[in-house]
Motif scaffolding. Structure first.
Motif, PDB file in Angstrom:
ATOM      1  N   LEU A  68       0.824  -1.210   0.000  1.00 27.53           N
ATOM      2  CA  LEU A  68       0.000   0.000   0.000  1.00 27.53           C
ATOM      3  C   LEU A  68       0.858   1.259   0.000  1.00 27.53           C
ATOM      4  O   LEU A  68       0.557   2.227  -0.697  1.00 27.53           O
ATOM      5  CB  LEU A  68      -0.939   0.008   1.208  1.00 27.53           C
ATOM      6  CG  LEU A  68      -2.127  -0.948   1.154  1.00 27.53           C
ATOM      7  CD1 LEU A  68      -2.858  -0.982   2.503  1.00 27.53           C
ATOM      8  CD2 LEU A  68      -3.085  -0.523   0.055  1.00 27.53           C
ATOM      9  N   VAL A  69       1.926   1.242   0.773  1.00 27.96           N
ATOM     10  CA  VAL A  69       2.824   2.400   0.828  1.00 27.96           C
ATOM     11  C   VAL A  69       3.437   2.636  -0.548  1.00 27.96           C
ATOM     12  O   VAL A  69       3.496   3.773  -1.036  1.00 27.96           O
ATOM     13  CB  VAL A  69       3.923   2.191   1.901  1.00 27.96           C
ATOM     14  CG1 VAL A  69       5.042   3.203   1.752  1.00 27.96           C
ATOM     15  CG2 VAL A  69       3.314   2.272   3.290  1.00 27.96           C
ATOM     16  N   ARG A  70       3.888   1.540  -1.210  1.00 27.60           N
ATOM     17  CA  ARG A  70       4.459   1.693  -2.552  1.00 27.60           C
ATOM     18  C   ARG A  70       3.431   2.264  -3.523  1.00 27.60           C
ATOM     19  O   ARG A  70       3.743   3.147  -4.328  1.00 27.60           O
ATOM     20  CB  ARG A  70       4.958   0.334  -3.063  1.00 27.60           C
ATOM     21  CG  ARG A  70       6.296  -0.045  -2.495  1.00 27.60           C
ATOM     22  CD  ARG A  70       6.868  -1.285  -3.179  1.00 27.60           C
ATOM     23  NE  ARG A  70       7.517  -2.089  -2.167  1.00 27.60           N
ATOM     24  CZ  ARG A  70       7.106  -3.273  -1.734  1.00 27.60           C
ATOM     25  NH1 ARG A  70       6.050  -3.843  -2.252  1.00 27.60           N
ATOM     26  NH2 ARG A  70       7.748  -3.904  -0.796  1.00 27.60           N
ATOM     27  N   SER A  71       2.216   1.764  -3.442  1.00 27.48           N
ATOM     28  CA  SER A  71       1.149   2.258  -4.316  1.00 27.48           C
ATOM     29  C   SER A  71       0.887   3.735  -4.080  1.00 27.48           C
ATOM     30  O   SER A  71       0.768   4.521  -5.029  1.00 27.48           O
ATOM     31  CB  SER A  71      -0.122   1.451  -4.070  1.00 27.48           C
ATOM     32  OG  SER A  71      -1.214   1.998  -4.739  1.00 27.48           O
ATOM     33  N   LEU A  72       0.824   4.136  -2.827  1.00 28.54           N
ATOM     34  CA  LEU A  72       0.598   5.549  -2.505  1.00 28.54           C
ATOM     35  C   LEU A  72       1.761   6.425  -2.957  1.00 28.54           C
ATOM     36  O   LEU A  72       1.563   7.543  -3.415  1.00 28.54           O
ATOM     37  CB  LEU A  72       0.341   5.720  -1.007  1.00 28.54           C
ATOM     38  CG  LEU A  72      -0.984   5.157  -0.491  1.00 28.54           C
ATOM     39  CD1 LEU A  72      -1.031   5.220   1.026  1.00 28.54           C
ATOM     40  CD2 LEU A  72      -2.153   5.925  -1.087  1.00 28.54           C
ATOM     41  N   GLU A  73       2.981   5.916  -2.831  1.00 28.17           N
ATOM     42  CA  GLU A  73       4.140   6.677  -3.292  1.00 28.17           C
ATOM     43  C   GLU A  73       4.064   6.892  -4.804  1.00 28.17           C
ATOM     44  O   GLU A  73       4.347   7.990  -5.307  1.00 28.17           O
ATOM     45  CB  GLU A  73       5.439   5.956  -2.930  1.00 28.17           C
ATOM     46  CG  GLU A  73       5.799   6.058  -1.460  1.00 28.17           C
ATOM     47  CD  GLU A  73       7.018   5.227  -1.092  1.00 28.17           C
ATOM     48  OE1 GLU A  73       7.404   4.317  -1.865  1.00 28.17           O
ATOM     49  OE2 GLU A  73       7.577   5.487  -0.016  1.00 28.17           O
ATOM     50  N   LEU A  74       3.664   5.838  -5.555  1.00 30.99           N
ATOM     51  CA  LEU A  74       3.524   5.987  -7.002  1.00 30.99           C
ATOM     52  C   LEU A  74       2.448   7.005  -7.348  1.00 30.99           C
ATOM     53  O   LEU A  74       2.632   7.846  -8.235  1.00 30.99           O
ATOM     54  CB  LEU A  74       3.190   4.635  -7.631  1.00 30.99           C
ATOM     55  CG  LEU A  74       4.335   3.639  -7.740  1.00 30.99           C
ATOM     56  CD1 LEU A  74       3.820   2.285  -8.227  1.00 30.99           C
ATOM     57  CD2 LEU A  74       5.408   4.159  -8.673  1.00 30.99           C
ATOM     58  N   LEU A  77       3.830  10.440  -6.757  1.00 26.94           N
ATOM     59  CA  LEU A  77       4.744  10.849  -7.827  1.00 26.94           C
ATOM     60  C   LEU A  77       3.960  11.248  -9.084  1.00 26.94           C
ATOM     61  O   LEU A  77       4.306  12.235  -9.748  1.00 26.94           O
ATOM     62  CB  LEU A  77       5.712   9.720  -8.153  1.00 26.94           C
ATOM     63  CG  LEU A  77       6.816   9.477  -7.115  1.00 26.94           C
ATOM     64  CD1 LEU A  77       7.623   8.230  -7.490  1.00 26.94           C
ATOM     65  CD2 LEU A  77       7.731  10.682  -7.002  1.00 26.94           C
ATOM     66  N   ARG A  78       2.918  10.492  -9.403  1.00 27.51           N
ATOM     67  CA  ARG A  78       2.096  10.840 -10.567  1.00 27.51           C
ATOM     68  C   ARG A  78       1.437  12.199 -10.368  1.00 27.51           C
ATOM     69  O   ARG A  78       1.384  13.016 -11.292  1.00 27.51           O
ATOM     70  CB  ARG A  78       1.035   9.767 -10.798  1.00 27.51           C
ATOM     71  CG  ARG A  78       1.598   8.489 -11.362  1.00 27.51           C
ATOM     72  CD  ARG A  78       0.491   7.483 -11.624  1.00 27.51           C
ATOM     73  NE  ARG A  78       1.058   6.175 -11.879  1.00 27.51           N
ATOM     74  CZ  ARG A  78       0.562   5.045 -11.427  1.00 27.51           C
ATOM     75  NH1 ARG A  78      -0.541   5.046 -10.698  1.00 27.51           N
ATOM     76  NH2 ARG A  78       1.141   3.902 -11.711  1.00 27.51           N
ATOM     77  N   ASN A  83       0.953  17.797 -11.562  1.00 21.62           N
ATOM     78  CA  ASN A  83       0.967  19.158 -11.038  1.00 21.62           C
ATOM     79  C   ASN A  83       2.057  19.977 -11.722  1.00 21.62           C
ATOM     80  O   ASN A  83       1.866  21.135 -12.079  1.00 21.62           O
ATOM     81  CB  ASN A  83       1.161  19.128  -9.522  1.00 21.62           C
ATOM     82  CG  ASN A  83       0.882  20.460  -8.873  1.00 21.62           C
ATOM     83  OD1 ASN A  83       0.222  21.315  -9.457  1.00 21.62           O
ATOM     84  ND2 ASN A  83       1.390  20.645  -7.671  1.00 21.62           N
ATOM     85  N   LYS A  84       3.215  19.359 -11.916  1.00 19.78           N
ATOM     86  CA  LYS A  84       4.318  20.066 -12.573  1.00 19.78           C
ATOM     87  C   LYS A  84       3.945  20.390 -14.010  1.00 19.78           C
ATOM     88  O   LYS A  84       4.188  21.500 -14.495  1.00 19.78           O
ATOM     89  CB  LYS A  84       5.589  19.214 -12.528  1.00 19.78           C
ATOM     90  CG  LYS A  84       6.779  19.906 -13.114  1.00 19.78           C
ATOM     91  CD  LYS A  84       8.012  19.047 -13.019  1.00 19.78           C
ATOM     92  CE  LYS A  84       9.169  19.794 -13.654  1.00 19.78           C
ATOM     93  NZ  LYS A  84      10.348  18.968 -13.773  1.00 19.78           N
TER      94      LYS A  84
END
Length: 108
Positions: A68-74, A77-78, A83-84
């Motif tokens: 779940l943490v990895r999924s949230l980190e991805l 990042l998206r 936003n950028k």
């Protein structure tokens, strides 16, 4: 039998019977000791099995949380990338509008 002989005989009988009664529980205790140790070993095995199951369950939960943490980190990042891109587009449009306004001012 004379009275002193009878007393000695009773005294000896008392000693013999009391010795027999004292030794008998010791024999029973030694017979019960293997059974008690077997029960103790069974209880220990059961406790160990339960502890292993708990540990495995906790490890599975930890793995799920890590996923779940990895999924949230991805996702984060998206979002940052989107936003950028949005910010870049807005700043580009702003620059373009400012340039058009300058041209209009210069033409007037």
């Amino acid at each position: 039998m004379s009275r002193p002989m009878l007393l000695v005989f009773l005294f000896i009988m008392l000693i013999i019977t009391s010795q027999f009664e004292w030794r008998q529980p010791l024999v029973v205790d030694t017979d019960m000791a293997p059974i008690a140790s077997q029960k103790h070993q069974q209880v220990s095995r059961r406790e160990e099995a339960v502890k292993e199951k708990i540990i495995l369950s906790q490890e599975k939960k930890i793995q799920r949380l890590n996923e779940l943490v990895r999924s949230l980190e991805l996702q984060l990042l998206r979002c940052k990338g989107n936003n950028k891109t949005t910010n870049d587009t807005v700043s580009h449009l702003t620059e373009h509008i400012l340039e058009l306004e300058r041209k209009q001012i210069l033409e007037d």
